[in-house]
Motif scaffolding. Sequence first.
Motif, short mmCIF file in Angstrom:
data_model
loop_
_atom_site.label_atom_id
_atom_site.label_comp_id
_atom_site.label_asym_id
_atom_site.label_seq_id
_atom_site.Cartn_x
_atom_site.Cartn_y
_atom_site.Cartn_z
N GLY A 1 -18.16 -22.72 9.77
CA GLY A 1 -19.20 -21.87 10.35
C GLY A 1 -20.50 -22.59 10.66
O GLY A 1 -21.47 -21.97 11.08
N ILE A 2 -20.53 -23.91 10.46
CA ILE A 2 -21.77 -24.67 10.69
C ILE A 2 -21.59 -25.62 11.86
O ILE A 2 -20.55 -26.27 11.99
N VAL A 3 -22.60 -25.69 12.72
CA VAL A 3 -22.55 -26.65 13.83
C VAL A 3 -22.81 -28.03 13.24
O VAL A 3 -23.89 -28.31 12.75
N GLU A 4 -21.79 -28.88 13.27
CA GLU A 4 -21.92 -30.20 12.64
C GLU A 4 -22.35 -31.29 13.61
O GLU A 4 -22.91 -32.29 13.20
N ALA A 5 -22.03 -31.13 14.89
CA ALA A 5 -22.40 -32.15 15.86
C ALA A 5 -22.39 -31.55 17.26
O ALA A 5 -21.63 -30.62 17.52
N VAL A 6 -23.25 -32.08 18.12
CA VAL A 6 -23.23 -31.69 19.53
C VAL A 6 -23.32 -32.94 20.39
O VAL A 6 -23.92 -33.94 19.98
N TYR A 7 -22.70 -32.88 21.55
CA TYR A 7 -22.72 -34.01 22.48
C TYR A 7 -22.88 -33.46 23.88
O TYR A 7 -22.54 -32.31 24.15
N ARG A 8 -23.32 -34.32 24.79
CA ARG A 8 -23.22 -34.02 26.21
C ARG A 8 -22.91 -35.34 26.86
O ARG A 8 -23.70 -36.29 26.78
N VAL A 9 -21.73 -35.45 27.44
CA VAL A 9 -21.27 -36.75 27.96
C VAL A 9 -20.74 -36.59 29.38
O VAL A 9 -20.39 -35.49 29.79
N GLY B 1 -17.85 -29.18 32.92
CA GLY B 1 -18.66 -29.43 34.11
C GLY B 1 -18.70 -30.93 34.31
O GLY B 1 -17.93 -31.66 33.70
N GLU B 2 -19.61 -31.40 35.14
CA GLU B 2 -19.71 -32.84 35.40
C GLU B 2 -20.15 -33.57 34.13
O GLU B 2 -19.78 -34.71 33.90
N GLU B 3 -20.98 -32.89 33.32
CA GLU B 3 -21.37 -33.45 32.01
C GLU B 3 -21.18 -32.37 30.97
O GLU B 3 -22.12 -31.64 30.66
N PRO B 4 -19.97 -32.26 30.43
CA PRO B 4 -19.69 -31.16 29.52
C PRO B 4 -20.55 -31.19 28.25
O PRO B 4 -20.84 -32.26 27.72
N GLY B 5 -20.95 -29.99 27.81
CA GLY B 5 -21.55 -29.84 26.50
C GLY B 5 -20.39 -29.72 25.52
O GLY B 5 -19.39 -29.07 25.82
N ILE B 6 -20.51 -30.35 24.36
CA ILE B 6 -19.44 -30.31 23.35
C ILE B 6 -20.08 -29.98 22.01
O ILE B 6 -21.10 -30.58 21.64
N ALA B 7 -19.51 -29.01 21.29
CA ALA B 7 -20.05 -28.64 19.99
C ALA B 7 -18.93 -28.63 18.96
O ALA B 7 -17.83 -28.16 19.24
N VAL B 8 -19.22 -29.17 17.77
CA VAL B 8 -18.23 -29.22 16.70
C VAL B 8 -18.69 -28.28 15.59
O VAL B 8 -19.79 -28.43 15.07
N ILE B 9 -17.82 -27.33 15.24
CA ILE B 9 -18.16 -26.35 14.21
C ILE B 9 -17.14 -26.42 13.10
O ILE B 9 -15.93 -26.42 13.35
N SER B 10 -17.63 -26.54 11.86
CA SER B 10 -16.73 -26.56 10.71
C SER B 10 -17.35 -25.70 9.63
O SER B 10 -18.56 -25.78 9.40
N VAL C 1 -25.73 -25.18 24.08
CA VAL C 1 -25.70 -23.83 23.50
C VAL C 1 -24.46 -23.09 23.99
O VAL C 1 -23.78 -22.41 23.23
N ALA C 2 -24.13 -23.25 25.29
CA ALA C 2 -22.92 -22.60 25.82
C ALA C 2 -21.69 -23.11 25.07
O ALA C 2 -20.81 -22.34 24.70
N ALA C 3 -21.65 -24.43 24.80
CA ALA C 3 -20.50 -25.01 24.08
C ALA C 3 -20.38 -24.41 22.67
O ALA C 3 -19.28 -24.12 22.19
N ILE C 4 -21.53 -24.21 22.01
CA ILE C 4 -21.52 -23.60 20.67
C ILE C 4 -20.97 -22.18 20.77
O ILE C 4 -20.10 -21.77 19.99
N ASN C 5 -21.46 -21.41 21.75
CA ASN C 5 -20.99 -20.04 21.92
C ASN C 5 -19.49 -19.99 22.24
O ASN C 5 -18.77 -19.12 21.75
N ILE C 6 -19.03 -20.95 23.05
CA ILE C 6 -17.60 -21.01 23.39
C ILE C 6 -16.79 -21.30 22.12
O ILE C 6 -15.74 -20.71 21.89
N ALA C 7 -17.30 -22.21 21.28
CA ALA C 7 -16.58 -22.54 20.05
C ALA C 7 -16.40 -21.31 19.16
O ALA C 7 -15.40 -21.16 18.47
N TYR C 8 -17.37 -20.40 19.20
CA TYR C 8 -17.31 -19.21 18.35
C TYR C 8 -16.52 -18.06 18.99
O TYR C 8 -16.40 -17.00 18.42
N THR C 9 -16.02 -18.26 20.22
CA THR C 9 -15.33 -17.18 20.94
C THR C 9 -13.82 -17.41 20.96
O THR C 9 -13.37 -18.47 21.38
#
Length: 191
Positions: A45-53, A34-43, A123-131
């Motif tokens: 099985g654990i969410v290690e970092a999230v950003y919105r830039v 989107g205009e300010e994407p949500g970004i989630a890093v999973i390693s 949260v959407a970015a986290i769900n996308i990472a798991y899909t």
Amino acid sequence: SDLASDPEMTVNEAIRLLRNGALLGCAVIGIDPGEEPGIAVISNGIVEAVYRVPLGRAVGVIERIKQTYSDILVRIGHGARLTSMHLANSLVAQGISVELVDESGTSPYLGKGMGGAAISDIVAAINIAYTQGVRVGHQEITPTKGEIRWIQERSRELSEGRTTISRQLAKRVAIGEITIKEALTEHKRLK
């Protein structure tokens, strides 16, 4: 110091120090475009970092995350089609594995007082990472009439109603050659 001015770097630096500079294993990165994407890093099985830039910084953030892991896979929600494809193409061009994910059902219901869009995007970015998604290579982008019209409308909004860029310029924006701001500048020059 430079670290204080860039919280993202500080976090990455801290993680690296904790692991004695060793590269971490694999990470899956989810992006809610989107205009300010949500970004989630999973390693592991654990969410290690999230950003919105802002969108323009998303690829840089991914490049930086990539330096911390031995291997990354990026999963991008396909909701904002043009944005998804631009992001995918930029990352594929750098040899990063990319999957496009069906975004339906990834946006959460937010309880009262949850801080709105930013939390929802993350949260959407986290769900996308798991899909699981579909692996993509470089894609030719053929914008639809509706997408071109939408870009023309955005150009009108950005210029506060003074200018609507031509369809030709809107098409160049759609395929990622130029930004809307650059198109507005170009439009002025051509007049």
